[in-house]
Scaffold this motif. Structure first.
Motif, PDB file in Angstrom:
ATOM      1  N   ASN A  62       0.818  -1.218   0.000  1.00 52.72           N
ATOM      2  CA  ASN A  62       0.000   0.000   0.000  1.00 52.72           C
ATOM      3  C   ASN A  62       0.851   1.268   0.000  1.00 52.72           C
ATOM      4  O   ASN A  62       0.686   2.163   0.823  1.00 52.72           O
ATOM      5  N   ARG A  63       1.729   1.346  -0.984  1.00 54.84           N
ATOM      6  CA  ARG A  63       2.620   2.485  -1.088  1.00 54.84           C
ATOM      7  C   ARG A  63       2.486   3.188  -2.433  1.00 54.84           C
ATOM      8  O   ARG A  63       2.189   2.559  -3.437  1.00 54.84           O
ATOM      9  N   THR A  88      -0.196   8.813  10.560  1.00 51.97           N
ATOM     10  CA  THR A  88      -0.113   8.923  12.014  1.00 51.97           C
ATOM     11  C   THR A  88      -1.312   9.604  12.654  1.00 51.97           C
ATOM     12  O   THR A  88      -1.420   9.642  13.880  1.00 51.97           O
ATOM     13  N   ASN A  89      -2.205  10.177  11.856  1.00 52.18           N
ATOM     14  CA  ASN A  89      -3.326  10.936  12.417  1.00 52.18           C
ATOM     15  C   ASN A  89      -4.661  10.332  12.011  1.00 52.18           C
ATOM     16  O   ASN A  89      -5.407  10.877  11.215  1.00 52.18           O
ATOM     17  N   GLY A  90      -4.946   9.165  12.532  1.00 51.05           N
ATOM     18  CA  GLY A  90      -6.200   8.496  12.225  1.00 51.05           C
ATOM     19  C   GLY A  90      -6.010   7.327  11.290  1.00 51.05           C
ATOM     20  O   GLY A  90      -4.885   6.907  10.992  1.00 51.05           O
ATOM     21  N   THR A  91      -7.117   6.785  10.818  1.00 55.70           N
ATOM     22  CA  THR A  91      -7.096   5.625   9.939  1.00 55.70           C
ATOM     23  C   THR A  91      -6.674   6.017   8.536  1.00 55.70           C
ATOM     24  O   THR A  91      -7.167   7.002   7.983  1.00 55.70           O
ATOM     25  N   ALA A  92      -5.780   5.239   7.968  1.00 56.54           N
ATOM     26  CA  ALA A  92      -5.326   5.521   6.599  1.00 56.54           C
ATOM     27  C   ALA A  92      -6.499   5.410   5.638  1.00 56.54           C
ATOM     28  O   ALA A  92      -7.171   4.375   5.590  1.00 56.54           O
ATOM     29  N   PRO A  93      -6.774   6.453   4.852  1.00 58.28           N
ATOM     30  CA  PRO A  93      -7.930   6.424   3.952  1.00 58.28           C
ATOM     31  C   PRO A  93      -7.696   5.619   2.686  1.00 58.28           C
ATOM     32  O   PRO A  93      -8.644   5.186   2.037  1.00 58.28           O
ATOM     33  N   ALA A  96      -7.019  11.995   1.030  1.00 61.17           N
ATOM     34  CA  ALA A  96      -8.417  11.963   1.451  1.00 61.17           C
ATOM     35  C   ALA A  96      -9.257  11.306   0.359  1.00 61.17           C
ATOM     36  O   ALA A  96      -8.882  11.309  -0.816  1.00 61.17           O
ATOM     37  N   PRO A  97     -10.412  10.740   0.719  1.00 61.84           N
ATOM     38  CA  PRO A  97     -11.295  10.169  -0.289  1.00 61.84           C
ATOM     39  C   PRO A  97     -11.857  11.248  -1.210  1.00 61.84           C
ATOM     40  O   PRO A  97     -12.261  12.321  -0.741  1.00 61.84           O
ATOM     41  N   PHE A  98     -11.885  10.952  -2.517  1.00 62.48           N
ATOM     42  CA  PHE A  98     -12.588  11.825  -3.458  1.00 62.48           C
ATOM     43  C   PHE A  98     -13.961  11.260  -3.786  1.00 62.48           C
ATOM     44  O   PHE A  98     -14.935  12.005  -3.899  1.00 62.48           O
TER      45      PHE A  98
END
Length: 389
Positions: A273-274, A295-300, A336-338
């Motif tokens: 996932n890179r 590091t700031n929440g769930t990876a989207p 972020a999700p689009f």
């Protein structure tokens, strides 16, 4: 990581320019990207097509596998995968691969007029196997890549007027995506193997892929550093696979999408996932995104797959699985999700590409709601895509 500046711009300068999201302006970019708020805001409830979109955006279905493309007599192929857009006068063409085996693969095209109305659909490649991703060339051809052991690259005509040509010199391996670099006059190639490599093909004559040199990237085992290129002794890959021929070739875990813009090439690896970034001016590489480093929440963004970009410097990365999203990675290092497709958890998103004016995004759900290759759906999303960051 140290912040660097890159121009994500690449204008091919042909009279019928290729657009897979390749027109980009200068923007600062630091890696790896972190979870944040999309420049388009949050996603709204799913529309009638089951797609969650930001405010101001709408979707439509332009084709369904095994069904006639609206306004034409052409039956759309199964398992739609990688794609690209090509300018066609005041209109454009969207090409799409068919990831089907047993000689049932290939590629098709849909033609649009200036208002976005479908005016035709047709086949541009037949009798090949598992045509997964590929890439557009500056001379307006589509490179369709076979995702099979010792697979080939086929150069196709988006207008369907010229017969497709197999390009043996580009190497035989488990091909995935291709991206053209008109500055260095090379084609970058990903390999979909857990121990795959990253390649570049240097044509003997730029614009003619009939002969040239295949090279593989050499680097250390880390996630950043410097790299070099080394010739692959036997591009035919037999009896020794191309990925096993050069000592020190860097291993990438499942190469997928690939996108070039001014002096930078990005490619994705699904096994970890890179999103990787090669900085071609100084021959260094680094991570543009890694889900394990959010590091700031769930990876989207998970299940990374095809990637394209826009004039704003934004990257759009499609998910194979995950929660069926296309995510944006902005020049401000926000991921972020689009959009999100609902009710299709057994599918994957493929072939994101923008129309020449940058106002329409095309992509496919490879298996649709049925979870079968015969149930693929190809979409268009229209809306206020930003042109500057």
């Amino acid at each position: 990581m140290e912040r660097r500046n890159f121009l994500r711009g690449a204008v091919f300068g042909t009279s019928a320019a290729v657009f897979g999201g390749t027109l980009m302006q200068g923007a600062a970019y630091a890696a790896p990207a972190q979870n944040g708020v999309s420049p388009y805001g949050g996603l709204l409830a799913a529309d009638a097509n089951g797609i969650m979109l930001p405010s101001g955006f709408t979707s439509r279905v332009i084709a369904r596998s095994s069904q006639t493309v609206p306004g034409t007599s052409y039956t759309w192929h199964g398992a739609p995968d990688g794609g690209a857009c090509f300018a066609d006068g005041t209109g454009w063409i969207y090409v799409s691969n068919a990831e089907l085996g047993s000689g049932a693969g290939g590629a098709s095209a849909v033609k649009f007029n200036s208002s976005g109305t479908i005016t035709g659909a047709y086949r541009i490649l037949s009798n090949t196997n598992r045509n997964c991703a590929g890439g557009a060339t500056p001379w307006n051809t589509w490179l369709s890549c076979e995702e099979v052991s010792r697979g080939y690259v086929y150069e196709t005509d988006p207008w369907g007027a010229k017969a497709a040509v197999r390009r043996d010199a580009m190497g035989r391996f488990n091909h995935e995506a291709a991206a053209a670099d008109p500055v260095r006059k090379v084609i970058y190639l990903t390999e979909d193997e857990s121990d795959g490599c990253f390649y570049r093909f240097i044509p003997t004559t730029w614009g003619n892929l009939s002969s040239g040199t295949l090279q593989v990237l050499k680097a250390g085992t880390g996630t950043s550093g410097s790299f070099t290129w080394t010739n692959v002794p036997d591009p035919d890959g037999s009896p020794t696979y191309t990925r096993d021929q050069v000592a020190g070739a860097k291993i990438f875990n499942g190469g997928e999408g690939c996108h070039y813009a001014n002096d930078t090439v990005w490619f994705t690896t699904k096994g970890d996932n890179r999103v990787w970034q090669l900085n071609l001016l100084n021959s260094t590489y680094e991570l543009a995104y890694d889900d394990s480093l959010v590091t700031n929440g769930t990876a989207p963004l998970t299940g990374v797959d095809n990637v394209t970009g826009t004039s704003s410097g934004d990257l759009y990365v499609a998910e194979d699985g995950g929660n069926m999203e296309i995510c944006i990675i902005t020049p401000a290092d926000v991921v972020a999700p689009f959009l999100r497709i609902t009710g299709q958890s057994s599918s994957e998103i493929c072939g994101p590409a923008f129309s020449p004016d940058g106002k329409r995004l095309y992509f496919s759900s490879q298996r649709g709601t049925s979870g079968s290759s015969s149930g693929g759906i190809t979409y268009e999303v229209t809306g206020p895509f930003r042109t500057t960051a």
